[in-house]
Design an enzyme around this catalytic site. Sequence first.
Site, PDB file in Angstrom:
ATOM      1  N   LYS A  11       0.824  -1.209   0.000  1.00 16.77           N
ATOM      2  CA  LYS A  11       0.000   0.000   0.000  1.00 16.77           C
ATOM      3  C   LYS A  11       0.864   1.267   0.000  1.00 16.77           C
ATOM      4  O   LYS A  11       2.078   1.203   0.232  1.00 16.77           O
ATOM      5  CB  LYS A  11      -0.936  -0.046   1.208  1.00 16.77           C
ATOM      6  CG  LYS A  11      -1.973  -1.182   1.149  1.00 16.77           C
ATOM      7  CD  LYS A  11      -2.879  -1.132   2.377  1.00 16.77           C
ATOM      8  CE  LYS A  11      -4.003  -2.151   2.298  1.00 16.77           C
ATOM      9  NZ  LYS A  11      -4.884  -2.065   3.503  1.00 16.77           N
ATOM     10  N   TYR A  51     -12.558  -1.881  -3.096  1.00 11.05           N
ATOM     11  CA  TYR A  51     -13.001  -1.967  -1.702  1.00 11.05           C
ATOM     12  C   TYR A  51     -14.520  -1.820  -1.564  1.00 11.05           C
ATOM     13  O   TYR A  51     -15.004  -1.435  -0.505  1.00 11.05           O
ATOM     14  CB  TYR A  51     -12.282  -0.919  -0.855  1.00 11.05           C
ATOM     15  CG  TYR A  51     -10.904  -1.361  -0.390  1.00 11.05           C
ATOM     16  CD1 TYR A  51     -10.732  -2.503   0.390  1.00 11.05           C
ATOM     17  CD2 TYR A  51      -9.765  -0.631  -0.704  1.00 11.05           C
ATOM     18  CE1 TYR A  51      -9.483  -2.904   0.833  1.00 11.05           C
ATOM     19  CE2 TYR A  51      -8.507  -1.029  -0.263  1.00 11.05           C
ATOM     20  CZ  TYR A  51      -8.378  -2.167   0.504  1.00 11.05           C
ATOM     21  OH  TYR A  51      -7.142  -2.571   0.951  1.00 11.05           O
ATOM     22  N   ARG A 104       2.745  -6.188   9.325  1.00 15.97           N
ATOM     23  CA  ARG A 104       2.014  -5.053   9.889  1.00 15.97           C
ATOM     24  C   ARG A 104       2.566  -4.653  11.253  1.00 15.97           C
ATOM     25  O   ARG A 104       2.636  -3.459  11.576  1.00 15.97           O
ATOM     26  CB  ARG A 104       0.521  -5.366   9.943  1.00 15.97           C
ATOM     27  CG  ARG A 104      -0.139  -5.220   8.555  1.00 15.97           C
ATOM     28  CD  ARG A 104      -1.517  -5.801   8.505  1.00 15.97           C
ATOM     29  NE  ARG A 104      -2.273  -5.353   7.332  1.00 15.97           N
ATOM     30  CZ  ARG A 104      -3.441  -5.876   6.972  1.00 15.97           C
ATOM     31  NH1 ARG A 104      -3.973  -6.873   7.670  1.00 15.97           N
ATOM     32  NH2 ARG A 104      -4.065  -5.417   5.899  1.00 15.97           N
ATOM     33  N   ASN A 114      -1.853   0.435   6.778  1.00 14.35           N
ATOM     34  CA  ASN A 114      -1.326  -0.806   7.367  1.00 14.35           C
ATOM     35  C   ASN A 114      -0.502  -1.639   6.376  1.00 14.35           C
ATOM     36  O   ASN A 114      -0.454  -2.858   6.482  1.00 14.35           O
ATOM     37  CB  ASN A 114      -2.467  -1.615   7.999  1.00 14.35           C
ATOM     38  CG  ASN A 114      -3.539  -1.996   7.006  1.00 14.35           C
ATOM     39  OD1 ASN A 114      -3.437  -1.688   5.824  1.00 14.35           O
ATOM     40  ND2 ASN A 114      -4.557  -2.686   7.482  1.00 14.35           N
ATOM     41  N   HIS A 117      -2.134  -5.371   1.661  1.00 12.09           N
ATOM     42  CA  HIS A 117      -3.437  -6.023   1.487  1.00 12.09           C
ATOM     43  C   HIS A 117      -3.200  -7.488   1.150  1.00 12.09           C
ATOM     44  O   HIS A 117      -2.221  -7.827   0.469  1.00 12.09           O
ATOM     45  CB  HIS A 117      -4.222  -5.385   0.336  1.00 12.09           C
ATOM     46  CG  HIS A 117      -5.408  -6.205  -0.085  1.00 12.09           C
ATOM     47  ND1 HIS A 117      -6.623  -6.117   0.567  1.00 12.09           N
ATOM     48  CD2 HIS A 117      -5.547  -7.170  -1.038  1.00 12.09           C
ATOM     49  CE1 HIS A 117      -7.463  -6.998   0.011  1.00 12.09           C
ATOM     50  NE2 HIS A 117      -6.832  -7.643  -0.968  1.00 12.09           N
ATOM     51  N   GLU A 128     -10.054 -10.668  -7.027  1.00 12.59           N
ATOM     52  CA  GLU A 128      -9.053  -9.600  -6.885  1.00 12.59           C
ATOM     53  C   GLU A 128      -7.898  -9.784  -7.876  1.00 12.59           C
ATOM     54  O   GLU A 128      -7.375  -8.808  -8.408  1.00 12.59           O
ATOM     55  CB  GLU A 128      -8.541  -9.555  -5.446  1.00 12.59           C
ATOM     56  CG  GLU A 128      -9.621  -9.079  -4.475  1.00 12.59           C
ATOM     57  CD  GLU A 128      -9.175  -9.074  -3.025  1.00 12.59           C
ATOM     58  OE1 GLU A 128      -9.997  -8.685  -2.164  1.00 12.59           O
ATOM     59  OE2 GLU A 128      -8.018  -9.459  -2.738  1.00 12.59           O
TER      60      GLU A 128
HETATM   61  P1  ADP Z   1      -7.777  -6.531   5.950  1.00 15.72           P
HETATM   62  O1  ADP Z   1      -6.984  -5.600   5.066  1.00 15.72           O
HETATM   63  O2  ADP Z   1      -6.944  -7.032   7.114  1.00 15.72           O
HETATM   64  O3  ADP Z   1      -8.459  -7.654   5.195  1.00 15.72           O
HETATM   65  P2  ADP Z   1     -10.411  -5.285   6.142  1.00 15.72           P
HETATM   66  O4  ADP Z   1     -10.767  -6.037   4.912  1.00 15.72           O
HETATM   67  O5  ADP Z   1     -11.299  -5.407   7.329  1.00 15.72           O
HETATM   68  O6  ADP Z   1      -8.926  -5.659   6.639  1.00 15.72           O
HETATM   69  O7  ADP Z   1     -10.286  -3.742   5.807  1.00 15.72           O
HETATM   70  C1  ADP Z   1      -9.741  -3.298   4.584  1.00 15.72           C
HETATM   71  C2  ADP Z   1      -8.828  -2.126   4.860  1.00 15.72           C
HETATM   72  O8  ADP Z   1      -9.604  -1.031   5.357  1.00 15.72           O
HETATM   73  C3  ADP Z   1      -7.773  -2.363   5.958  1.00 15.72           C
HETATM   74  O9  ADP Z   1      -6.635  -3.074   5.525  1.00 15.72           O
HETATM   75  C4  ADP Z   1      -7.464  -0.945   6.372  1.00 15.72           C
HETATM   76  O10 ADP Z   1      -6.595  -0.294   5.421  1.00 15.72           O
HETATM   77  C5  ADP Z   1      -8.849  -0.303   6.306  1.00 15.72           C
HETATM   78  N1  ADP Z   1      -9.547  -0.383   7.607  1.00 15.72           N
HETATM   79  C6  ADP Z   1     -10.093  -1.493   8.189  1.00 15.72           C
HETATM   80  N2  ADP Z   1     -10.658  -1.210   9.376  1.00 15.72           N
HETATM   81  C7  ADP Z   1     -10.463   0.132   9.557  1.00 15.72           C
HETATM   82  C8  ADP Z   1     -10.805   1.062  10.601  1.00 15.72           C
HETATM   83  N3  ADP Z   1     -11.475   0.660  11.689  1.00 15.72           N
HETATM   84  N4  ADP Z   1     -10.449   2.354  10.449  1.00 15.72           N
HETATM   85  C9  ADP Z   1      -9.778   2.776   9.343  1.00 15.72           C
HETATM   86  N5  ADP Z   1      -9.425   1.967   8.318  1.00 15.72           N
HETATM   87  C10 ADP Z   1      -9.753   0.649   8.423  1.00 15.72           C
HETATM   88 MG    MG Z   2      -9.955  -7.570   3.805  1.00 11.95          MG
END
Ligand code: ADP
Ligand code: MG
Length: 143
Positions: A11, A51, A104, A114, A117, A128
């Site tokens: 990212k 997303y 992370r 973070n 992805h 994806e």
């Molecule tokens: P992951 O990337 O671990 O699969 P998610 O699919 O739940 O996590 O979320 C997608 C992305 O959205 C995360 O990687 C992060 O960049 C962002 N995100 C998730 N939860 C939050 C939050 N509570 N506040 C801000 N950004 C978030």
């Molecule tokens: Mg996810």
Amino acid sequence: MSVERTLSIIKPDAVAKNLIGKIYDRLETAGLQIVASRMMRLTRQQAQEFYVVHKERPFYSDLVEYMISGPVVVQVLEGDNAIARNREVMGATNPADAAPGTIRADFAESVESNAVHGSDAPETAYTEISFFFDVGEILSRDS
Ligand code: ADP
Ligand code: MG
């Protein structure tokens, strides 16, 4: 164990911090092969579509802005249980909860910024990967 493919993104925060090589090293050391790779800048429309599953979440518009804030590197990873293995190497979404030694835990700035992805299931991995790569751009070592 079965050989799988998964979609990974380095990212904007991690690209900006010059961490591409360090993250690739973590992925390869975990037994994952990079079988497709591209640096690109996502358009707003691409980030919104990628997303879309999160579009009702309060963080969606900030997430889209963050994902278009700079270049990303997208790659297809291949290996035994690649989907779960990549998620393990990535660590939990919130770096505060990520296990020590994960990407992370070591490189992410916040729950939003973070670093990486990774697809979360076979269906999302397929969707994806297709979002970013044509079949002919994916080069398994035996092909
Ligand atoms: P992951 O990337 O671990 O699969 P998610 O699919 O739940 O996590 O979320 C997608 C992305 O959205 C995360 O990687 C992060 O960049 C962002 N995100 C998730 N939860 C939050 C939050 N509570 N506040 C801000 N950004 C978030
Ligand atoms: Mg996810």
